[in-house]
Design an enzyme around this catalytic site. Structure first.
Site, PDB file in Angstrom:
ATOM      1  CE1 TYR A 142       7.807   3.423   3.511  1.00  5.10           C
ATOM      2  CE2 TYR A 142       9.994   3.560   2.079  1.00  5.10           C
ATOM      3  CZ  TYR A 142       9.205   3.193   3.323  1.00  5.10           C
ATOM      4  OH  TYR A 142       9.903   2.950   4.453  1.00  5.10           O
ATOM      5  CG  HIS A 191       8.586   0.376  11.488  1.00  4.57           C
ATOM      6  ND1 HIS A 191       8.541  -0.764  10.789  1.00  4.57           N
ATOM      7  CD2 HIS A 191       9.261   1.314  10.449  1.00  4.57           C
ATOM      8  CE1 HIS A 191       8.985  -0.803   9.431  1.00  4.57           C
ATOM      9  NE2 HIS A 191       9.304   0.657   9.289  1.00  4.57           N
TER      10      HIS A 191
END
Length: 603
Positions: free
Chosen positions: A221, A403
């Site tokens: 990330y 998600h």
């Protein structure tokens, strides 16, 4: 390298054996077609060497599919199955026997063995070799009334693929478990409507990663801080789209742009891992979502009477871009400048729009046991939170984005009013598209996710890593409120009682409950059906901790721990329809630019 014979043939499926193929095939004659645009596309494999593109005809209830293979040797398999399994899959196969090439509709049995289908529903349109790769173009109906065929409907389609590295004299020699295969998830059915027009004074802001070298690790990330122009007045974002660096389409998994809290006067410049312990602490105050994109998603348009605020005295000058790189092949040296392009206008619309997160908090407190074919986790947005944070007339939800990570198999968000389920906000037994509904103050929103961990030997905890799990529904709504996040997790005190009970039941002399992390406590358990059933019972009965958060990341005033689970007295079922007259009724998925459009009756 051997290229497939261009004189493709279509096998007569009434013949059971391959001994006389030369005389028992019919030559497929494809009429020249005008240029067929393929507006939807997604990479299939991690290297991006297989590319899937498609177009949809709702009038004819059929889908056109184009498969590009960078390097093909002796054939390719493309298919669909309920959860991405190689078994009991609906397949289309291109293969050769060393001298000739063939194309056909096929299926796999419970062992992965492949056979031609007695009903041929895939129609080959074109196959050609170009300098860029091998292209295969074909079509099929949404529904074929063949029990071995997959019904293409709203929601995620699990696409499986495989490459043949040697010729086969008979398709019956092929077993999917013995070739190179993979799976990709796509939303096949998309709105068949023109994009909304943008205002003439629209301006563009690109929030892009600054030429990042993608780390050679599976999950990264990456965070980057970007500043808005000083004294930028209030504008409305009316559309956004992804910008993905060419060659990285298979690695850039999803991206988000967050606005930092206006209470923070200055956020340090940063470009690095979001998990870096040395990152500036102020990044944690950059949580207000401006845009969210996941692989395969199209441009997002706001309805004509709403826009997402950006700029002005009540906003921050600082934005945080977060890019999730999924690099399972551990590729090194890839540079990336992907991000999101925002289209905004100073001509303000009637309503400020907002984005709210529903579901489960990103925490290891919620976990999925190993070896579970269907395990459910549920996140709550309680009536106490909506009564506290929503306006008296409620809000209008015009789109949502679901998600989970790799173990996710289904997501469903329902609206509960006075203890009864009254509306499905969004549902996808695999995954889904946009739905629109009105939500009133005092309602409850319940988001339930289904997981499959049959292939895992250890528990899967909640978190940000791709092998950890999420259960999220980003709802887009107006008018905007200060409610940024309405999520829950099981009360940690009751979870510790669960660990203590299971440890005693399994004969542990001493429980380390509370002395090590929750993740470690989950991993130390001996997982069997009883341990999993008790955990499931705990999640469905124990009190919850609510995260009823403002855009500043602070909780709304009130007591949010040890909240009772909402009581629901009825369950809405997703309608299923038998195949009649050769077709299953399928409507177009809703376009987020429309307002309060309901599906046709019976769909």
């Amino acid at each position: 390298m051997r290229i497939l014979n261009k004189n493709l043939r279509f096998q007569d499926v009434t013949i059971m054996y391959f001994t006389a193929l030369a005389t028992l095939v019919v030559i497929l004659v494809a009429s020249p077609l005008p240029y067929l645009p393929m507006p939807f596309r997604v990479p299939l494999d991690p290297r991006g060497e297989l590319q899937l593109a498609w177009n949809i005809s709702y009038a004819n209830q059929e889908i056109f599919i184009e498969l590009k293979v960078a390097e093909i040797r002796h054939g390719v398999v493309l298919g669909m199955s309920d959860r991405g399994e190689l078994t009991n899959a609906d397949l289309v196969v291109l293969w050769d026997n060393g001298t000739k090439s063939y194309f056909g509709d096929a299926w796999s049995d419970s062992e992965g063995r492949v056979s031609l289908d007695s009903q041929q529903d895939y129609q080959l349109i074109e196959a050609k070799q170009t300098p860029e790769g091998f292209y295969l173009l074909f079509k099929r109906p949404f529904s074929t009334c063949d029990p071995r065929d997959y019904i293409i409907e709203e929601g995620t389609v699990h696409v499986i693929y495989g490459l043949l590295d040697r010729p086969i004299t008979s398709l019956e020699q092929l077993n999917l478990s013995r070739i190179q295969t993979g799976v990709q998830r796509v939303l096949m059915l998309r709105p068949d409507a023109p994009s909304a027009s943008l205002p003439p004074d629209v301006q563009i802001l690109e929030v892009l990663a600054p030429d990042v070298i993608i780390p050679s690790q599976e999950t990264t990330y990456w965070c980057f801080i970007q500043q808005l122009p000083e004294n930028m007045p209030k504008n409305h974002i009316v559309m956004y789209e992804s910008v993905v660096t060419a060659g990285n389409e298979a690695i850039v998994h999803h991206m988000e742009v967050f606005e930092c809290s206006p209470d923070i006067s200055n956020v340090p410049q940063y470009s690095g891992s979001c998990d870096d312990k040395m990152k500036p602490g102020k990044l944690n105050y950059c949580r207000h979502v401006l845009a969210a994109w996941a692989m395969g998603a199209e441009a997002f348009y706001y309805p004509p009477d709403a826009g997402l605020p950006m700029g002005g005295p009540d906003s921050s000058r600082f934005l945080r871009l977060e890019v999730h790189y999924h690099n399972p092949l551990l590729l090194s040296g890839r540079r990336d400048s992907s991000g999101i392009r925002l289209y905004y206008t100073p001509s303000l619309r009637r309503y400020d729009a907002g984005i709210m997160e529903l579901g489960l908090v990103y925490t290891p407190i919620m976990a999925v046991p190993p070896k579970q074919p269907n395990f459910y986790l549920t996140g709550y947005c309680t009536s106490k939170c909506t009564q506290t944070a929503l306006p008296p007339k409620g809000i209008f939800i015009f789109a949502s984005q679901l998600h989970t990570h790799l173990a996710g198999r289904g997501v469903r968000t329902v609206l509960v009013r006075e203890g009864r389920e009254v509306e499905v906000v969004q549902e996808d037994p695999h995954f889904s598209t946009h739905y629109q509904v009105t939500d009133s103050r005092g309602d409850v929103l319940i988001t339930k996710c289904t997981y499959d961990t049959e292939d895992r030997n250890k528990p899967t905890v909640g978190g940000f890593g791709i092998m950890e799990e999420m259960c999220v529904n980003y709802i887009h709504y107006y008018p905007r409120t200060q409610l940024e996040l309405c999520k829950s997790h099981v009360d940690i005190g009751y979870l510790q009682k669960y660990f203590s009970f299971i440890n005693r039941f399994q004969g542990s002399d001493q429980c380390v409950c509370g002395e090590v992390s929750v993740t470690e406590q989950y991993s130390q358990l001996q997982w069997d059906s009883f341990t999993a059933e008790v955990l499931d019972s705990l999640y469905n009965t124990a009190p919850i901790s609510m995260h009823c958060n403002q855009s500043t990341a602070r909780l709304f005033p009130g007591e949010w721990d040890k909240q009772p689970l909402p009581v629901v007295t009825s369950v809405l079922q997703r309608p299923r329809y038998p195949c009649e007259g050769g077709q299953l009724p399928v409507s177009q998925p809703m376009n987020p630019s429309l307002t309060l459009v309901q599906p046709e009756p019976g769909v």
